[in-house]
Design an enzyme around this catalytic site. Structure first.
Site, short mmCIF file in Angstrom:
data_model
loop_
_atom_site.label_atom_id
_atom_site.label_comp_id
_atom_site.label_asym_id
_atom_site.label_seq_id
_atom_site.Cartn_x
_atom_site.Cartn_y
_atom_site.Cartn_z
N ASP A 190 19.23 61.88 -21.94
CA ASP A 190 20.09 63.04 -22.16
C ASP A 190 19.63 63.67 -23.46
OD1 ASP A 190 22.31 64.54 -23.35
OD2 ASP A 190 23.56 63.74 -21.75
N GLU A 208 21.38 55.03 -19.42
CA GLU A 208 21.36 56.15 -20.36
C GLU A 208 21.66 55.67 -21.78
OE1 GLU A 208 23.70 60.45 -20.98
OE2 GLU A 208 24.21 59.11 -19.32
N LYS A 242 22.29 56.42 -26.09
CA LYS A 242 22.94 57.37 -26.99
C LYS A 242 22.73 56.90 -28.42
CE LYS A 242 27.05 60.21 -27.51
NZ LYS A 242 28.33 60.62 -26.89
N HIS A 280 19.38 64.17 -18.14
CA HIS A 280 20.59 64.96 -18.24
C HIS A 280 20.27 66.09 -19.21
CE1 HIS A 280 24.05 62.09 -16.83
NE2 HIS A 280 23.30 62.52 -15.85
N HIS A 309 21.38 63.04 -26.77
CA HIS A 309 21.66 61.67 -27.19
C HIS A 309 20.63 61.10 -28.15
CE1 HIS A 309 24.64 60.47 -23.76
NE2 HIS A 309 24.98 61.59 -24.38
N TRP A 364 26.25 54.60 -18.38
CA TRP A 364 26.36 54.90 -19.82
C TRP A 364 27.65 54.31 -20.34
CZ3 TRP A 364 30.33 57.58 -22.28
CH2 TRP A 364 30.15 57.77 -23.66
N ASP A 415 25.84 65.54 -29.99
CA ASP A 415 26.00 65.58 -28.54
C ASP A 415 27.30 66.28 -28.17
OD1 ASP A 415 25.78 65.15 -25.82
OD2 ASP A 415 26.77 63.22 -25.94
N ASP A 473 27.41 68.74 -25.90
CA ASP A 473 27.34 69.12 -24.48
C ASP A 473 27.68 70.59 -24.24
OD1 ASP A 473 26.52 66.64 -23.36
OD2 ASP A 473 28.53 65.86 -23.65
N ASP A 532 24.42 68.09 -17.66
CA ASP A 532 25.60 67.43 -18.22
C ASP A 532 26.12 68.26 -19.39
OD1 ASP A 532 27.58 65.80 -19.11
OD2 ASP A 532 26.30 64.13 -19.70
#
Length: 418
Positions: A258, A225, A227, A285, A261, A184, A293, A295, A325
């Site tokens: 993810d 990955e 985003k 993820h 993302h 990423w 994002d 997290d 993640d």
């Protein structure tokens, strides 16, 4: 009523709708989750002393952050004793441990810088996954790495990516299981770019060069990955979903999704079935985006449950690499880890305790009244009794009993980290 008696009652309740709770528990125990090391120290790692930069940010300053490899390993050990099953540990390259040979920059990393992690994994029966670290470094120039217009910058990060493949191969050979290596990058623009194509062309060329080295593709499973945006790259990211999915398909590597993302109204749970039709395997993820994002710690919310349901109902446990993640520095970090891991395991258990074939039949036959009614009734079935029984059988804390252990660990260990 004891935990065992409550389970016997729950088993009969689920049996009446065609669900075998014993089988569900057996399957859940064997599901390996890739547990991210970076929750324990706010993504800092051990190869620099400066703040996070390059599209990564952790908020909060709760006491007890791991400051050394030994402290981080001790914290991970504590978490492993509070969750079900045997798992993998997901490392970032900035968690290299420099002892005898001294410091090595990221483009010069070698397997020996991760030997202590391999020993840690072997002793606990863990696998290892890996991630090149394209952030928090002076060679992230103007927010760019593999797509930088500066060839020297690109070359540095290409060497880093190649070094990480060799380290991932070392992990796989030492632990006798494949290592998932995820790429990423934070590259992008804050405002509308004048040229979207050239950065992506440079990124493509850089990836080609990283993957062009000789490595065992059965041992190192490379994934890419995407985003959609982030702080400082609100207008444009080089590694968009369209780029990463197409590149992965062309090169025979994996796409990693993810669920933080994407645009706020996009759901990864809806994407899984489409991806499985065209790719043999995919990677995830699992996180909890709070409007973007950010997290957050994974909760047992609707999207988490639906992601797990898509994996289970499509018989895709052998096709989906599950990783977590998130990094929350505002609360006890071990509690954050434990909540997130246990919640995704609970989501998987809910999916395993769902009569998916029957529900699919209702859908195909247009019996949507029954489908809705029965799915709603299932929400109050005694999954907690199954969960608590499994925890008891596996020797991990039931219900919220784990929290007292975390608070004791904080009092005795974390609070002394000044």
């Amino acid at each position: 009523m004891t935990t065992a008696l409550r389970y016997e009652s729950a088993r009969e309740i689920y049996k009446a709708i065609g669900v075998d709770t014993d089988e569900a528990m057996r399957i859940l125990k064997d599901i390996s989750i890739s547990i991210h090391c970076w929750q324990g120290d706010d993504v800092n790692g051990f190869d620099h002393e400066g703040p996070l930069s390059g599209g990564i940010q952790a908020t909060g300053n709760y006491r007890g952050k791991a400051r050394t490899p030994d402290e981080l390993m001790a914290d991970i050990d504590k978490v492993l004793g509070l969750v079900l099953g045997k798992h993998k540990l997901n490392l970032h390259a900035n968690y290299a441990i420099f002892e005898k040979g001294g410091f090595a920059d990221r483009d010069e990393l070698k397997p020996e810088h991760f030997a202590k992690w391999v020993s840690f994994a072997k002793e606990r029966g863990l696998g290892l996954d890996f991630n090149p670290t394209f952030f928090s470094h002076e060679m992230v120039k103007d927010g760019f790495t593999l797509s930088s217009p500066d060839k020297a910058v690109r070359d540095f990060w290409i060497r880093h990516g190649q070094a990480c493949i060799r380290i991932a191969e070392y992990f796989a050979e030492e632990l006798n299981q494949p290592c998932l290596m995820n790429i990423w990058i934070p590259d992008g623009y804050k405002d509308i770019p004048a040229d979207r194509l050239s950065p992506r062309a440079r990124f493509k060329d850089s990836l080609d060069r990283i993957l062009g080295i000789n490595y065992d593709k059965a041992k190192v499973i490379v994934c890419l990955e995407s985003k959609v945006f982030g702080i400082g790259v609100e207008a444009y990211t080089v590694g968009s979903a369209e780029f990463t999915v197409n590149y992965a398909a062309e090169k025979g590597i994996l796409s990693l999704m993810d669920n933080g993302h994407y645009h706020p109204t996009e759901m990864v749970s809806d994407k899984i079935s489409s991806m499985l039709l065209f790719q043999d395997k995919i990677a995830l993820h699992v996180t909890r985006p709070m409007r973007w994002d950010s997290d957050h710690v994974v909760l047992l919310d609707d999207e988490t449950k639906e992601i797990a349901a898509e994996i289970i109902r499509n018989n895709a446990l052998d096709r989906v690499f599950i990783g977590l993640d998130f990094f929350d520095a505002s609360i006890n970090r071990i509690s954050a880890w434990t909540v997130g891991i246990r919640n995704f395991q609970k989501a998987l258990l809910i999916a395993l305790l769902t009569p998916h074939p029957e529900y699919k039949k209702y859908q195909d036959e247009g019996r949507f009244t029954e489908l809705m009614a029965l799915r709603e009734e299932l929400k109050l079935y005694p999954i907690g009794d199954v969960w608590n029984y499994l925890c008891q059988e596996e020797g991990v804390p039931e219900k919220e009993d784990w929290l007292s252990q975390v608070l004791e660990y904080e009092r005795d260990i974390l609070a002394k980290r000044i």
